[in-house]
Design a protein around this motif. Structure first.
Motif, PDB file in Angstrom:
ATOM      1  N   ILE A 367       0.826  -1.204   0.000  1.00  0.00           N
ATOM      2  CA  ILE A 367       0.000   0.000   0.000  1.00  0.00           C
ATOM      3  C   ILE A 367       0.865   1.260   0.000  1.00  0.00           C
ATOM      4  O   ILE A 367       0.502   2.272  -0.595  1.00  0.00           O
ATOM      5  CB  ILE A 367      -0.992   0.004   1.186  1.00  0.00           C
ATOM      6  N   ASN A 368       2.015   1.197   0.638  1.00  0.00           N
ATOM      7  CA  ASN A 368       2.907   2.358   0.655  1.00  0.00           C
ATOM      8  C   ASN A 368       3.341   2.748  -0.759  1.00  0.00           C
ATOM      9  O   ASN A 368       3.570   3.931  -1.035  1.00  0.00           O
ATOM     10  CB  ASN A 368       4.138   2.063   1.513  1.00  0.00           C
ATOM     11  N   ALA A 369       3.424   1.752  -1.632  1.00  0.00           N
ATOM     12  CA  ALA A 369       3.853   2.022  -3.012  1.00  0.00           C
ATOM     13  C   ALA A 369       2.697   2.471  -3.900  1.00  0.00           C
ATOM     14  O   ALA A 369       2.930   2.856  -5.057  1.00  0.00           O
ATOM     15  CB  ALA A 369       4.493   0.766  -3.602  1.00  0.00           C
ATOM     16  N   ALA A 374      -3.544   9.583  -3.788  1.00  0.00           N
ATOM     17  CA  ALA A 374      -4.348   9.995  -2.637  1.00  0.00           C
ATOM     18  C   ALA A 374      -3.594  10.887  -1.664  1.00  0.00           C
ATOM     19  O   ALA A 374      -4.206  11.585  -0.859  1.00  0.00           O
ATOM     20  CB  ALA A 374      -4.870   8.762  -1.900  1.00  0.00           C
ATOM     21  N   PHE A 375      -2.261  10.869  -1.725  1.00  0.00           N
ATOM     22  CA  PHE A 375      -1.464  11.614  -0.749  1.00  0.00           C
ATOM     23  C   PHE A 375      -0.352  12.388  -1.448  1.00  0.00           C
ATOM     24  O   PHE A 375       0.420  11.837  -2.226  1.00  0.00           O
ATOM     25  CB  PHE A 375      -0.845  10.679   0.293  1.00  0.00           C
ATOM     26  N   ARG A 376      -0.277  13.665  -1.122  1.00  0.00           N
ATOM     27  CA  ARG A 376       0.835  14.490  -1.563  1.00  0.00           C
ATOM     28  C   ARG A 376       1.938  14.469  -0.503  1.00  0.00           C
ATOM     29  O   ARG A 376       3.120  14.437  -0.816  1.00  0.00           O
ATOM     30  CB  ARG A 376       0.348  15.922  -1.798  1.00  0.00           C
ATOM     31  N   ILE A 438       0.151   1.926   7.655  1.00  0.00           N
ATOM     32  CA  ILE A 438       0.020   2.797   6.489  1.00  0.00           C
ATOM     33  C   ILE A 438      -1.327   2.544   5.822  1.00  0.00           C
ATOM     34  O   ILE A 438      -1.676   1.409   5.535  1.00  0.00           O
ATOM     35  CB  ILE A 438       1.157   2.494   5.480  1.00  0.00           C
ATOM     36  N   PRO A 439      -2.114   3.611   5.614  1.00  0.00           N
ATOM     37  CA  PRO A 439      -1.868   5.044   5.850  1.00  0.00           C
ATOM     38  C   PRO A 439      -2.433   5.546   7.183  1.00  0.00           C
ATOM     39  O   PRO A 439      -2.810   6.713   7.282  1.00  0.00           O
ATOM     40  CB  PRO A 439      -2.593   5.697   4.683  1.00  0.00           C
ATOM     41  N   GLY A 440      -2.503   4.683   8.181  1.00  0.00           N
ATOM     42  CA  GLY A 440      -3.115   5.029   9.453  1.00  0.00           C
ATOM     43  C   GLY A 440      -2.191   5.752  10.401  1.00  0.00           C
ATOM     44  O   GLY A 440      -1.693   6.841  10.110  1.00  0.00           O
ATOM     45  N   HIS A 441      -1.929   5.144  11.545  1.00  0.00           N
ATOM     46  CA  HIS A 441      -1.155   5.824  12.580  1.00  0.00           C
ATOM     47  C   HIS A 441       0.227   6.256  12.105  1.00  0.00           C
ATOM     48  O   HIS A 441       0.714   7.321  12.476  1.00  0.00           O
ATOM     49  CB  HIS A 441      -1.007   4.922  13.800  1.00  0.00           C
TER      50      HIS A 441
END
Length: 611
Positions: A367-369, A374-376, A438-441
């Motif tokens: 998911i990090n990749a 969704a995230f800048r 990721i992408p939580g805490h």
């Protein structure tokens, strides 16, 4: 970015105090420094430098060769707490010396958040003894060895000697904690009987095990074996000293609390909610307000939870039916049928548990990749998976996150509980990894720690509705983005959300509606399909942490409502990247302030569209 922030904090207030002379001295000592941030940061620094354990956890002094704090432990005495409450009042007075008209937008927000916390400090002081600081989940009895294992780094002989020094001082720390316990006893604030039983079993087991098997011994031994600067001869000498301190300081320290709780047990009863304590209803209402950052009453939260339980169960039953799992006999039976399928579980072996940890890491790396759309903003700190230490996993939660060090030398950690293999079905793993990691805490906490130009306290603000609300929102977001395409993974996600909705019901049930521990366990069993071991641990958690469990769902619902509001208002202008920037780039905030920030973002983009 973390190192830059560290340099600003340390060098501005320490090095520049010597080099720059008058101005730096003024910023450090003046009742009203030139900059509000100087007051806020120096207050945090003064508190941190009074806490050797905090300095170790932050990990920034070691990078400039300062290690003497690692030989000491925090002062846990009631008198030290008195000093902290007095300091909070001084800081609040100092902040009010800065009129809003003198501040820029960022400083106004920092002032507002600081005063929110400090105002609540008055409430916290009022109910400071309305808690059970030694319980089955946390407290000095397991917090101390966990701290020594996870936080105290050992790379040199000096580090090992500091470790032994901390062992030698633990008896004093336990006596200080005992003072607070006796104050609570005199006020009639005594833990339920089951809490005393749990901590007595935990502590007697800890003391009874061979020293070589104790985590305080084995952890240091393992760290020294990995260190390159500690010879085998030095390791032997140091471990011999550890054995001496275990017998001379550590075991006697634990015996102090064992003796106390044995004597206290006859005074305990089987009532579990805060309603039974002096001013218990007021203390619970205060706790709800602190954790949710709202004015919701216990009854409002209870009804909110009941409605969400019905909605989410309906969604789960629909998916189960689509997967040809019978639902005619009701929710609980349908979930039991799902749980009986062996293909959803790992082997109950060491290899099986090792595979769980490896698969968690794979899920997080995947998911990090895949989050660029969704995230800048992304954290610089890395993310690793570890097993919860076996000595405390029986009563520990299913998982938890540990923040990275402020200088980036220690990554964020996702700790997974592997005690009961049946409590880790494969279809629940993605959701848990997204929540804790990721992408939580990890995203929310690591990003907040790395933000430049923000006062130190805002990188670590304890707004649980925001932090846990974000983590629960992250579960939903990962599903939206397609990372849980398997329908069974989606059931895992919905079960996790249902779990948080049930929390609204049982937390308020326990502490406001006078439910018993057993009634709460039965409600959660009937409405979640969770394993009995997990349900029992959870209910017992809510008993010793009143209000905290309600923050997850309250926070998630608020973030989703604000996102939906932004979508409707902005239409094609809305992007997830922009929305997530607004939510994450200000650190943790109360929910009412988050709503204002989102409203400002909406107004800003609407003005751009009209121009």
């Amino acid at each position: 970015m973390i190192k830059k922030a560290f340099k600003w904090i340390v060098f501005l207030f320490l090095t520049l105090l010597i080099i720059a002379g008058a101005f730096a001295s003024h910023e450090w000592y003046a009742d009203k420094p030139v900059f509000l941030r100087s007051l806020l940061d120096r207050s945090m620094i003064k508190v941190a430098f009074e806490s050797p354990e905090t300095l170790t956890s932050l990990g920034f002094l070691e990078s400039v060769g300062i290690k003497n704090h690692n030989a000491n432990l925090d002062n846990d005495s009631p008198e030290k707490a008195d000093e902290l409450f007095a300091l909070m009042k001084q800081v609040k007075t100092g902040i009010k010396n800065f009129p809003n008209e003198e501040l820029n937008k960022a400083d106004k927000l920092s002032k507002e958040i600081a005063l929110y916390l400090l105002d609540f400090g008055d409430e916290l002081e009022r109910f400071r003894y309305h808690n059970y600081p030694v319980n089955q989940l946390f407290g000095i009895q397991n917090g101390y060895p966990s701290f020594m294992d996870a936080q105290h780094q050992v790379n040199t002989v000096e580090d090992a000697e500091n470790y032994i020094s901390r062992l030698s001082k633990v008896k004093t720390k336990f006596k200080q904690n005992l003072q607070g316990l006796k104050i609570r006893e005199n006020k009639g604030i005594i833990p339920p009987a089951f809490v005393i039983d749990r901590v007595l079993k935990e502590m007697t087991t800890f003391v009874a095990q061979p020293i070589e098997d104790n985590i305080l011994y084995s952890s240091l031994k393992s760290k020294m074996e990995k260190a390159q600067e500690i010879s085998a001869q030095e390791q032997s000498r140091i471990l011999a000293d550890v054995k001496i301190q275990m017998k001379k300081s550590v075991h006697p320290a634990y015996q102090i609390l064992i003796d106390y709780f044995i004597a206290l047990k006859p005074k305990a009863n089987t009532d579990d909610g805060f309603w039974r304590l002096p001013q218990g209803e007021e203390a619970y209402a205060s706790s709800l307000k602190f954790f949710t950052t709202t004015d919701y009453t216990p009854d409002e939260i209870h009804e909110m939870g009941l409605a969400e339980v019905v909605r989410i169960q309906s969604e789960i039953l629909t998916i189960l039916s689509e997967q040809n799992i019978a639902t005619e006999q009701g929710f609980t039976q349908a979930i039991e049928t799902l749980k009986e399928r062996e293909e959803f579980y790992y082997p109950d072996t060491t290899a099986g548990r090792d595979q769980i940890l490896a698969d968690y890491q794979t899920i997080l790396d995947e998911i990090n990749a895949g989050l660029d759309l969704a995230f800048r903003i992304r954290p610089k700190a890395g993310m690793k998976v570890r097993r919860i230490p076996e000595f405390k996993e029986k009563t520990a939660p299913g998982a938890y996150y540990q923040q990275p060090s402020i200088d980036g030398s220690r990554p964020g950690m996702f700790f997974a509980n592997l005690y009961d293999i049946k409590a880790t079905p494969k279809y629940s793993m993605r959701t848990l990894a997204y929540h804790e990691g990721i992408p939580g805490h990890h995203f929310q906490i690591a990003i907040a720690m790395e933000l430049e130009g923000m006062p130190l306290f805002r990188r670590m603000s304890p707004f649980t509705a925001y932090t846990e609300g974000w983590a629960l929102y992250a579960e939903y977001l990962a599903w939206e983005l397609g990372f849980e395409s398997d329908p069974f993974d989606n059931i895992g996600r919905l079960q996790a959300e249902l779990f948080r909705a049930v929390r609204l019901v049982v937390d308020t049930g326990l502490h406001h509606k006078r439910w018993t521990r057993e009634e709460s366990i039965q409600y959660m069993l009937a409405n979640t399909g969770m394993a009995l071991t997990d349900v029992t641990s959870e209910i017992e958690r809510y008993i010793v942490m009143p209000g905290q469990a309600t923050s997850y769902k309250v926070g998630m619902m608020k973030i989703l409502a604000l996102r939906e509001k932004a979508k409707k208002a902005l239409g094609k202008q809305f992007t997830l990247r922009d929305f997530h920037d607004v939510v994450l780039k200000n650190g943790a905030v109360p929910l009412n302030i988050l709503e204002r920030l989102v409203n400002q973002y909406i107004e800003r983009l609407q003005k751009i569209a009209k121009s």
